[in-house]
Write a protein that holds these residues in place. Structure first.
Motif, short mmCIF file in Angstrom:
data_model
loop_
_atom_site.label_atom_id
_atom_site.label_comp_id
_atom_site.label_asym_id
_atom_site.label_seq_id
_atom_site.Cartn_x
_atom_site.Cartn_y
_atom_site.Cartn_z
N UNK A 164 33.15 43.21 40.26
CA UNK A 164 33.01 41.96 39.75
C UNK A 164 33.81 41.26 40.96
N UNK A 165 34.75 41.76 41.47
CA UNK A 165 35.55 41.27 42.61
C UNK A 165 35.22 41.29 44.04
N UNK A 166 34.07 42.15 44.16
CA UNK A 166 33.44 42.16 45.61
C UNK A 166 31.77 41.89 45.31
N UNK A 167 31.07 42.57 44.59
CA UNK A 167 29.75 42.47 44.62
C UNK A 167 29.30 40.87 43.77
N UNK A 168 30.15 40.66 42.79
CA UNK A 168 29.81 39.55 41.99
C UNK A 168 30.56 38.09 42.60
N UNK A 169 31.63 38.47 43.19
CA UNK A 169 32.34 37.32 43.96
C UNK A 169 33.44 36.52 43.27
N UNK A 170 33.94 37.32 42.03
CA UNK A 170 34.93 36.78 41.30
C UNK A 170 36.36 36.87 42.03
N UNK A 171 37.06 35.76 42.44
CA UNK A 171 38.44 35.73 43.02
C UNK A 171 39.64 36.50 42.14
N UNK A 172 40.08 37.07 42.62
CA UNK A 172 41.44 37.89 41.95
C UNK A 172 42.13 37.09 41.02
#
Length: 253
Positions: A70-78
């Protein structure tokens, strides 16, 4: 004599930490109930669009996907609400819509809107308790030792959804971070427990700039502001009130 000295130092360190917390120098967040730990209410665009905010539960996803997905491949910010997740983007297969496509998971149809747009944080507690009983216990966060569950193969979250063959980096370097206070033992950072969940780019260089080659500015006051380790270890990864998890020497004295 040496044992007595160690016990005294441990007691003083504990009193120091307790005094700092109670004295409001360090304000630790009060953790929610275990089944609610890591829950988020996402409302960057929902209310503006006339919709209820979206509820997201980390524990319901953690058994299926690593943080990296989610936080790398899909681009969700932490940080919650930094990523603009729109209905159109989801319907086009971005963000949540990557998996919530009606095949892998329920899709973004009109009938399913209310399943995420609840307006408040709520979760099926009984389903959580059922899961919790099957995984290694711990006394913090969700009450689940997620790392141990992963190591034992009790959960098999996907490391990548785009390249299923990709595996975590084999990197086990341990860092010892000296504390500013003489009575507090060093913090230990173990890459081996983090790389199965995260990509190097999750932390470097934006959160930890390894080019600077220094850790002297990783102060607790910054961590408690959500910087450095505090990006995750405030309300999703294990909470910061468990001092000995990062400063193991405290419990050994």
């Amino acid at each position: 004599m040496m044992r007595a000295r160690r016990l005294l130092l441990a007691l003083l360190a504990g009193l120091l930490l307790a005094g700092l917390v109670e004295g409001s120098i360090f304000k630790l967040p009060v953790p929610p109930p275990q089944h609610r730990y890591g829950d988020l209410v996402i409302d960057r665009v929902s209310t503006k669009a006339g919709q209820k905010p979206v509820f997201f539960s980390h524990w319901t996803h953690r058994t299926r996907y690593t943080c990296r997905v989610c936080h790398f491949e899909l681009g969700f910010d932490f940080k919650v609400n930094r990523t603009e997740i729109t209905e159109q983007a989801n319907r086009e297969g971005m963000y949540c819509g990557t998996c919530h496509d009606g095949v892998v998971a329920f899709g973004p149809t009109d009938e399913n809107c209310a399943r995420c747009h609840t307006g408040k944080a709520e979760i099926d507690k009984q389903s959580f308790l059922k899961l919790q009983r099957t995984l290694p216990p711990t006394g913090f966060g969700n009450g689940i030792n997620w790392t141990r569950a992963l190591q034992k193969g009790l959960i098999t979250p996907k490391y990548s959804i785009y390249r299923p063959e990709e595996k975590p980096l084999d990197f086990n370097k341990r860092l010892e971070l000296k504390a500013n206070w003489s009575m507090v033992t060093p913090a230990i950072f173990d890459h081996a427990t983090h790389v199965p969940w995260l990509d190097c780019a999750n932390c470097h260089p934006d959160i930890f700039n390894i080019k600077k080659k220094t850790t002297k500015h990783f102060e607790m006051r910054y961590i408690l502001e959500g910087k450095f380790c505090g990006v995750c270890h405030l309300d999703v990864a294990f909470p910061l009130d468990e001092c000995e998890l990062c400063h193991p020497g405290i419990r050994q004295r």
